[in-house]
Design an enzyme around this catalytic site. Structure first.
Site, PDB file in Angstrom:
ATOM      1  N   TRP B 101     -22.607  -1.799  10.643  1.00 45.28           N
ATOM      2  CA  TRP B 101     -22.746  -2.773   9.558  1.00 45.28           C
ATOM      3  C   TRP B 101     -23.855  -2.375   8.599  1.00 45.28           C
ATOM      4  O   TRP B 101     -23.699  -2.497   7.377  1.00 45.28           O
ATOM      5  CB  TRP B 101     -22.950  -4.193  10.115  1.00 45.28           C
ATOM      6  N   ASP B 168     -29.057  -9.104   6.866  1.00 43.11           N
ATOM      7  CA  ASP B 168     -27.719  -9.497   7.300  1.00 43.11           C
ATOM      8  C   ASP B 168     -27.908 -10.141   8.680  1.00 43.11           C
ATOM      9  O   ASP B 168     -28.234  -9.465   9.644  1.00 43.11           O
ATOM     10  CB  ASP B 168     -26.829  -8.252   7.393  1.00 43.11           C
ATOM     11  N   LYS B 192     -19.425 -16.769  13.152  1.00 42.84           N
ATOM     12  CA  LYS B 192     -19.935 -16.611  14.516  1.00 42.84           C
ATOM     13  C   LYS B 192     -20.725 -17.871  14.923  1.00 42.84           C
ATOM     14  O   LYS B 192     -20.219 -18.694  15.657  1.00 42.84           O
ATOM     15  CB  LYS B 192     -20.742 -15.327  14.620  1.00 42.84           C
TER      16      LYS B 192
HETATM   17  C1  LIG Z   1     -23.675  -7.952  11.583  1.00 42.84           C
HETATM   18  C2  LIG Z   1     -22.402  -8.028  10.805  1.00 42.84           C
HETATM   19  N1  LIG Z   1     -22.432  -7.832   9.471  1.00 42.84           N
HETATM   20  C3  LIG Z   1     -21.321  -7.885   8.721  1.00 42.84           C
HETATM   21  C4  LIG Z   1     -20.081  -8.125   9.272  1.00 42.84           C
HETATM   22  C5  LIG Z   1     -18.866  -8.166   8.392  1.00 42.84           C
HETATM   23  O1  LIG Z   1     -18.508  -9.491   8.168  1.00 42.84           O
HETATM   24  P1  LIG Z   1     -17.182  -9.923   7.400  1.00 42.84           P
HETATM   25  O2  LIG Z   1     -16.040  -9.518   8.261  1.00 42.84           O
HETATM   26  O3  LIG Z   1     -17.323 -11.393   7.245  1.00 42.84           O
HETATM   27  O4  LIG Z   1     -17.153  -9.219   6.089  1.00 42.84           O
HETATM   28  C6  LIG Z   1     -20.001  -8.352  10.652  1.00 42.84           C
HETATM   29  C7  LIG Z   1     -18.685  -8.648  11.248  1.00 42.84           C
HETATM   30  O5  LIG Z   1     -18.526  -8.789  12.433  1.00 42.84           O
HETATM   31  C8  LIG Z   1     -21.187  -8.294  11.433  1.00 42.84           C
HETATM   32  O6  LIG Z   1     -21.152  -8.503  12.749  1.00 42.84           O
HETATM   33 MG   LIG Z   2     -23.385  -3.143  14.306  1.00 45.53          MG
END
Ligand SMILES: Cc1ncc(COP(=O)(O)O)c(C=O)c1O
Ligand SMILES: [Mg+2]
Ligand SMILES: Cc1ncc(COP(=O)(O)O)c(C=O)c1O
Ligand SMILES: [Mg+2]
Ligand SMILES: [Mg+2]
Ligand SMILES: [Mg+2]
Lengths: 356, 356
Positions: B101, B168, B192
């Protein structure tokens, strides 16, 4: 008891859809989980997503060059995503200005390239659809708004051009038979005819892609979404599910040709009353009237408040006009029962008699 | 019967939330309309949106410089929206790379300005959080991923710096007490700990805005969303409603400090079993273990399939590890009952005895 819901969007949904979704919210198909609790990459949800995409393709009879996507962000995101993906910065896109939504699309396109507003009905407060205009043959595309939710106008013909056609169909998608294959890209927030707020449907010709040189962020790149089966990131699971159920319902009704007949009957009933009732008057050119959003005013504006109150007592909801066009706006999307229009017309008749 | 849902997200939600929402799907607070059928600019929905925004502010104890927004597009949209709004093209942003991520965030930032990856745990397959790194004092901001959903690592301290901190927090938002006011921007997909898929929460300091010169499309401009009360276009109505209900539930539990205690108990129970059970082994540095996602493997990988099957019979769902880290990932978000972790641990114990 259900009210008569003439909301402009989000708007009325089929009862079957609501009951099914209400159950899935507790337990989705015997999984021991709510539809909100299942993984989006698990087989049951991938099946929902694929059924929704296939139903769009089937109901609109799209040819094989089309890909169907369910995206985040609402139609407003498409205002910028379309030119970002399809308009080279040195090129020109043609737009027809038929109101607020067209204007927002035009404003965003200007951030990415040149814009030629080839026609506008602004001078008459958008009370009609422009008929005569020239489309520069070298334009990257022509963008129209097929139904103008705020003013109650609707395109009843398709511009004839060799330039790729792009349409915002947010407020009349799947409400009438059209040759959708004449278009190169069609987008619609799903919250009117295709479901509830939270997802946007984009049908795009693969042959339109790969022609601009700018770098596109991953989440805004149509190609990326296509390559990932409309599952680039966590999709709006529930909004896609509701849309799938709504499209199933539409198919059970007989699809677009069948709903079109009902939509025509509903609109005829209401416009007929607007025309014959001495208290009310339609605000747009008759030939451009929208079958989805009927806009009208009262000859005596001081009566409008009173009529609104009267309607409220009859459980009629959502008929106040947008502040830009005033008066009343009665939205009659696919899921609005014919009976609701009958109740509306009865209210108009009764109010008129009372005042006579 | 409900399963034990260890999904990594979308994931388990409180039963109270699901029951309330299931009713609102048929009739929202006696309106004669479903929550999906009400206008987003009507008083009842504006109240939902405001309650959600205020609950975020209250639960996280944000100071007055913060604005709270519910946006479309998921956390993936924030990967590009953050640098688009905050990184001038001639400037540099600092990022710490703690996994997939973070990497996606880094990739998007590079489209808008310079990126300095000040630390990375890539060489050890992201099994820990980097501790020693220098942050260039002139960086526009420092971006971290507080919880790494795929690898099961979590930041247990906040970097000390004068550079604006951006995080994030998609997978650990509101799961533990933190001084959120040390941050300048916090974002999280709500699917989540804060609700279901379809909305993203952004808490941003107003003082961060207005510093870049590029033109920003309307739908991507934080300022525009703030000015429009997080209602620039049709919001993801139902996702906001579910988030509001989930935050109400969290408040009733005693807020973040109370849920933190339960989360610590759940994680301690599971990690203790991982450590003491001879069949299982944790994959990340102990001091960086995530309280939300516990990742572990079996010393005999050929047993993993068998253990998964065994768990399935016990109604344990969602524990297969991400393909990038293998083994198992047991996600224990706020709404996961302590009892589910007990069942998980019992399964591990029982399986181990059977194999002894
Ligand atoms: C830490 C983190 N950031 C970003 C995301 C991406 O999120 P989205 O699918 O809502 O774009 C996730 C998805 O699981 C995540 O766990
Ligand atoms: Mg990760
Ligand atoms: C024709 C049309 N286009 C675009 C929009 C904007 O859609 P959204 O709110 O999903 O961004 C609307 C909203 O009503 C609309 O009617
Ligand atoms: Mg309009
Ligand atoms: Mg009349
Ligand atoms: Mg062990």
């Amino acid at each position: 008891m259900k009210v008569h819901n003439f909301n402009a969007g989000p708007s009325v949904l089929p009862n079957e859809v609501l009951y099914k979704a209400s159950k899935a919210l507790i337990d989705f198909e015997g999984s021991g989980m709510s539809i909100l609790e299942i993984g989006h990459r698990t087989e049951p949800f991938v099946a929902v997503m694929e059924e929704a995409r296939n139903l769009v393709r089937e109901l609109m009879q799209l040819d094989d060059d089309f890909e169907v996507l369910y995206l985040h962000g609402g139609a407003t995101t498409q205002f910028m995503q379309v030119p970002m993906n399809l308009l080279e910065s040195s090129e020109t896109a043609a737009y027809v200005d038929t109101g607020v939504w067209s204007n927002k699309a035009i404003k965003e396109a200007k951030l990415f390239g040149f814009v030629d507003v080839v026609a506008s009905s602004k001078d008459s407060n958008y009370n009609h659809i422009p008929k005569q205009f020239n489309i520069p043959p070298q334009a990257s595309y022509l963008h129209i708004t097929t139904n103008n939710t705020i003013y109650g106008t609707q395109w009843h013909m398709t511009p004839v051009t060799d330039v790729p056609l792009i349409a915002d169909m947010s407020s009349d998608i799947m409400s009438r038979s059209m040759d959708f294959n004449k278009y190169s890209l069609i987008y619609a927030g799903v919250q009117k005819n295709m479901g509830a707020a939270g997802a946007t449907m984009v049908a795009i010709r693969k042959s339109m892609l790969g022609k601009v040189s700018r770098k596109i962020p991953a989440i805004l790149d149509y190609k990326n979404h296509i390559d990932n089966g409309s599952m680039l990131n966590t999709p709006p699971v529930f909004a896609v599910y509701i849309s799938m159920l709504t499209l199933r319902w539409l198919k059970e009704q007989g699809g677009i040709p069948a709903i079109e007949k009902i939509n025509e009957k509903k609109a005829a009933l209401l416009y007929d009353e607007i025309d014959h009732n001495p208290l009310f008057r339609g605000t747009v050119a008759k030939e451009d009237r929208s079958l989805m959003n009927a806009c009208f005013i009262m000859d005596k504006p001081e009566m409008e408040e009173e009529f609104l109150k009267f309607c409220k007592k009859e459980d009629i909801v959502g008929i106040k006009g947008h502040r830009l066009s005033g008066g009343f706006r009665v939205s009659m999307y696919n899921a609005l029962p014919y009976e609701s229009v009958e109740v509306m017309v009865e209210a108009m008749k009764y109010f008129s008699l009372k005042k006579a």
